[in-house]
Motif scaffolding. Structure first.
Motif, PDB file in Angstrom:
ATOM      1  N   VAL A 172      -0.658  -4.999  -5.091  1.00 25.66           N
ATOM      2  CA  VAL A 172      -1.560  -5.846  -5.700  1.00 25.66           C
ATOM      3  C   VAL A 172      -2.624  -5.206  -6.878  1.00 25.66           C
ATOM      4  O   VAL A 172      -2.711  -5.590  -7.999  1.00 25.66           O
ATOM      5  CB  VAL A 172      -2.488  -6.950  -4.732  1.00 25.66           C
ATOM      6  N   GLN A 173      -3.198  -4.299  -6.180  1.00 27.95           N
ATOM      7  CA  GLN A 173      -4.133  -3.313  -6.869  1.00 27.95           C
ATOM      8  C   GLN A 173      -3.334  -2.552  -8.054  1.00 27.95           C
ATOM      9  O   GLN A 173      -3.807  -2.510  -9.263  1.00 27.95           O
ATOM     10  CB  GLN A 173      -4.713  -2.036  -6.113  1.00 27.95           C
ATOM     11  N   ASN A 174      -2.181  -2.041  -7.927  1.00 27.64           N
ATOM     12  CA  ASN A 174      -1.371  -1.689  -8.885  1.00 27.64           C
ATOM     13  C   ASN A 174      -1.179  -2.743  -9.922  1.00 27.64           C
ATOM     14  O   ASN A 174      -1.413  -2.408 -11.039  1.00 27.64           O
ATOM     15  CB  ASN A 174       0.004  -1.079  -8.424  1.00 27.64           C
ATOM     16  N   LEU A 176      -2.703  -5.391 -10.787  1.00 19.52           N
ATOM     17  CA  LEU A 176      -3.948  -5.646 -11.562  1.00 19.52           C
ATOM     18  C   LEU A 176      -4.517  -4.613 -12.319  1.00 19.52           C
ATOM     19  O   LEU A 176      -5.596  -4.787 -12.935  1.00 19.52           O
ATOM     20  CB  LEU A 176      -4.983  -6.141 -10.394  1.00 19.52           C
ATOM     21  N   GLY A 177      -4.027  -3.395 -12.246  1.00 17.39           N
ATOM     22  CA  GLY A 177      -4.588  -2.296 -12.936  1.00 17.39           C
ATOM     23  C   GLY A 177      -5.762  -1.403 -12.432  1.00 17.39           C
ATOM     24  O   GLY A 177      -6.352  -0.677 -12.794  1.00 17.39           O
ATOM     25  N   THR A 178      -6.004  -1.818 -10.910  1.00 15.38           N
ATOM     26  CA  THR A 178      -7.265  -1.419 -10.202  1.00 15.38           C
ATOM     27  C   THR A 178      -6.867   0.315 -10.072  1.00 15.38           C
ATOM     28  O   THR A 178      -7.845   0.957 -10.009  1.00 15.38           O
ATOM     29  CB  THR A 178      -7.437  -1.987  -8.910  1.00 15.38           C
ATOM     30  N   MET A 179      -5.738   0.678  -9.693  1.00 11.37           N
ATOM     31  CA  MET A 179      -5.378   1.944  -9.349  1.00 11.37           C
ATOM     32  C   MET A 179      -5.638   2.769 -10.351  1.00 11.37           C
ATOM     33  O   MET A 179      -6.022   3.864 -10.331  1.00 11.37           O
ATOM     34  CB  MET A 179      -3.737   2.199  -8.847  1.00 11.37           C
ATOM     35  N   ASN A 180      -5.292   2.480 -11.422  1.00 10.07           N
ATOM     36  CA  ASN A 180      -5.429   3.371 -12.491  1.00 10.07           C
ATOM     37  C   ASN A 180      -6.994   3.589 -13.014  1.00 10.07           C
ATOM     38  O   ASN A 180      -7.029   4.554 -13.886  1.00 10.07           O
ATOM     39  CB  ASN A 180      -4.964   2.462 -14.149  1.00 10.07           C
ATOM     40  N   LYS A 181      -7.738   2.994 -12.452  1.00 14.27           N
ATOM     41  CA  LYS A 181      -9.284   3.513 -12.493  1.00 14.27           C
ATOM     42  C   LYS A 181      -9.762   4.331 -11.410  1.00 14.27           C
ATOM     43  O   LYS A 181     -11.058   4.691 -11.721  1.00 14.27           O
ATOM     44  CB  LYS A 181     -10.030   1.888 -12.670  1.00 14.27           C
ATOM     45  N   VAL A 182      -9.071   4.647 -10.765  1.00 17.71           N
ATOM     46  CA  VAL A 182      -9.444   5.654  -9.291  1.00 17.71           C
ATOM     47  C   VAL A 182      -8.585   6.915  -9.761  1.00 17.71           C
ATOM     48  O   VAL A 182      -7.238   6.952  -9.628  1.00 17.71           O
ATOM     49  CB  VAL A 182      -8.970   4.926  -8.115  1.00 17.71           C
ATOM     50  N   LYS A 183      -9.349   7.966  -9.925  1.00 13.35           N
ATOM     51  CA  LYS A 183      -8.615   9.232 -10.071  1.00 13.35           C
ATOM     52  C   LYS A 183      -8.089   9.769  -8.689  1.00 13.35           C
ATOM     53  O   LYS A 183      -9.100   9.797  -7.640  1.00 13.35           O
ATOM     54  CB  LYS A 183      -9.733  10.207 -10.720  1.00 13.35           C
ATOM     55  N   SER A 184      -6.976  10.125  -8.583  1.00 14.33           N
ATOM     56  CA  SER A 184      -6.511  10.736  -7.395  1.00 14.33           C
ATOM     57  C   SER A 184      -7.297  12.117  -7.082  1.00 14.33           C
ATOM     58  O   SER A 184      -7.744  12.592  -7.538  1.00 14.33           O
ATOM     59  CB  SER A 184      -5.052  11.172  -7.283  1.00 14.33           C
ATOM     60  N   GLY A 185      -7.366  12.119  -5.752  1.00 11.79           N
ATOM     61  CA  GLY A 185      -7.940  13.442  -5.008  1.00 11.79           C
ATOM     62  C   GLY A 185      -9.591  13.223  -4.949  1.00 11.79           C
ATOM     63  O   GLY A 185     -10.015  14.371  -4.355  1.00 11.79           O
TER      64      GLY A 185
END
Length: 284
Positions: A172-174, A176-185
């Motif tokens: 769902v986050q993917n 909605l674009g929420t994941m793109n706002k969180v930098k991995s690591g």
């Protein structure tokens, strides 16, 4: 039940050391601390392939013949996952439509030992995860035994349902674009990574509240909720760190404490509204 949403990979694969994600007991304990990864658990391993000599991934198994009724779900663990996945995606399809959005179904792959994904070559040591590159949830069912033996979860069907609900929360986050706002690591007690994971916990709780409406269950009992909360508590950063390294290190948190994880599952369940999963604002 619609078994087309779930596939089974019985190929096994190599259970020893994997250069992409580590191996052995030390690797296992380190990877357990990163359970329920939100996106690309292999970081720079997106093009990883099985090393030479490893057993190749087996053929997918069609569950349609085996999983047709609720009774099948009661008696067969794989069919139970099919029922959970059907219910989760039924709920999110309606929730998205209510906001004039379109939900896209994500398949779940049940695998044994190891599997190839668009996010890299994975073994069961990495735990359940969602890969945004192919929009699939990956799950080795032996994970639930480990959750009970090593981290004290009570187990049960709704512990499994919570885990699947959490991973679909990442889908769902993917979408909605929420994941793109969180930098991995990123890490830390109030980091965006932790907030992302707690929101997925909340989304799992939201589905649980609405599971009856999808026709998956006639009711969600107190025992069901207790199983889900036990699983969420077992994978809190503080609890895992205490058991694996003997001390708690908040600046290394990636998923939230046991208290936070159970809190947000409860918020999702109590309100049954994804709009209440406001982990990206205020205190968590």
């Amino acid at each position: 039940m619609d078994a087309s949403q779930v596939e089974v990979n019985n190929g096994g694969g190599h259970r020893g050391r994997n250069t992409a994600i580590g191996g052995g007991l030390a690797g296992l304990l380190g990877l357990v601390a990163m359970l329920f990864l939100g996106f690309n658990p292999f970081e720079e391993q997106q093009t990883a392939t099985p090393a030479a000599g490893r057993q190749q991934i087996g053929e997918r198994t069609d569950l349609q013949a085996a999983c047709q009724t609720g009774a099948d779900a009661d008696q067969n663990e794989q069919c139970r996952i099919v029922g959970v996945v059907n219910s989760i995606q039924n709920y999110w399809t309606g929730a998205f439509a209510a906001s004039s959005l379109t939900y896209r179904n994500a398949r779940t792959q049940l695998f044994t030992g190891a599997t190839q994904t668009s996010c890299g070559y994975a073994t069961s040591q990495v735990g359940p995860f969602y890969c945004p590159a192919d929009q699939k949830v990956y799950l080795d069912l032996t994970f639930f035994q480990q959750l009970q033996r090593q981290f004290g979860a009570s187990g049960g069907p709704f512990a499994q349902a919570y885990v699947v609900g959490h991973e679909y929360g990442h889908h769902v986050q993917n979408l909605l674009g929420t994941m793109n706002k969180v930098k991995s690591g990123t890490t830390g007690a109030s980091s965006p990574a932790v907030r992302l994971e707690l929101q997925a916990d909340c989304y799992a709780g939201v589905w649980m509240r609405n599971a009856v409406k999808t026709g998956y269950l006639t009711q969600v009992t107190g025992e069901d909720l207790a199983q889900a909360l036990s699983a969420a508590e077992a994978v809190g950063d503080d609890r895992i760190q205490s058991r694996t390294q003997g001390y708690v290190q908040p600046d290394a948190f990636t998923h939230g404490t046991s208290r936070q994880r159970t809190k947000w599952v409860n918020i999702g369940y109590d309100y049954g509204d994804p709009g209440r999963c406001t982990t990206f604002s205020g205190a968590i």
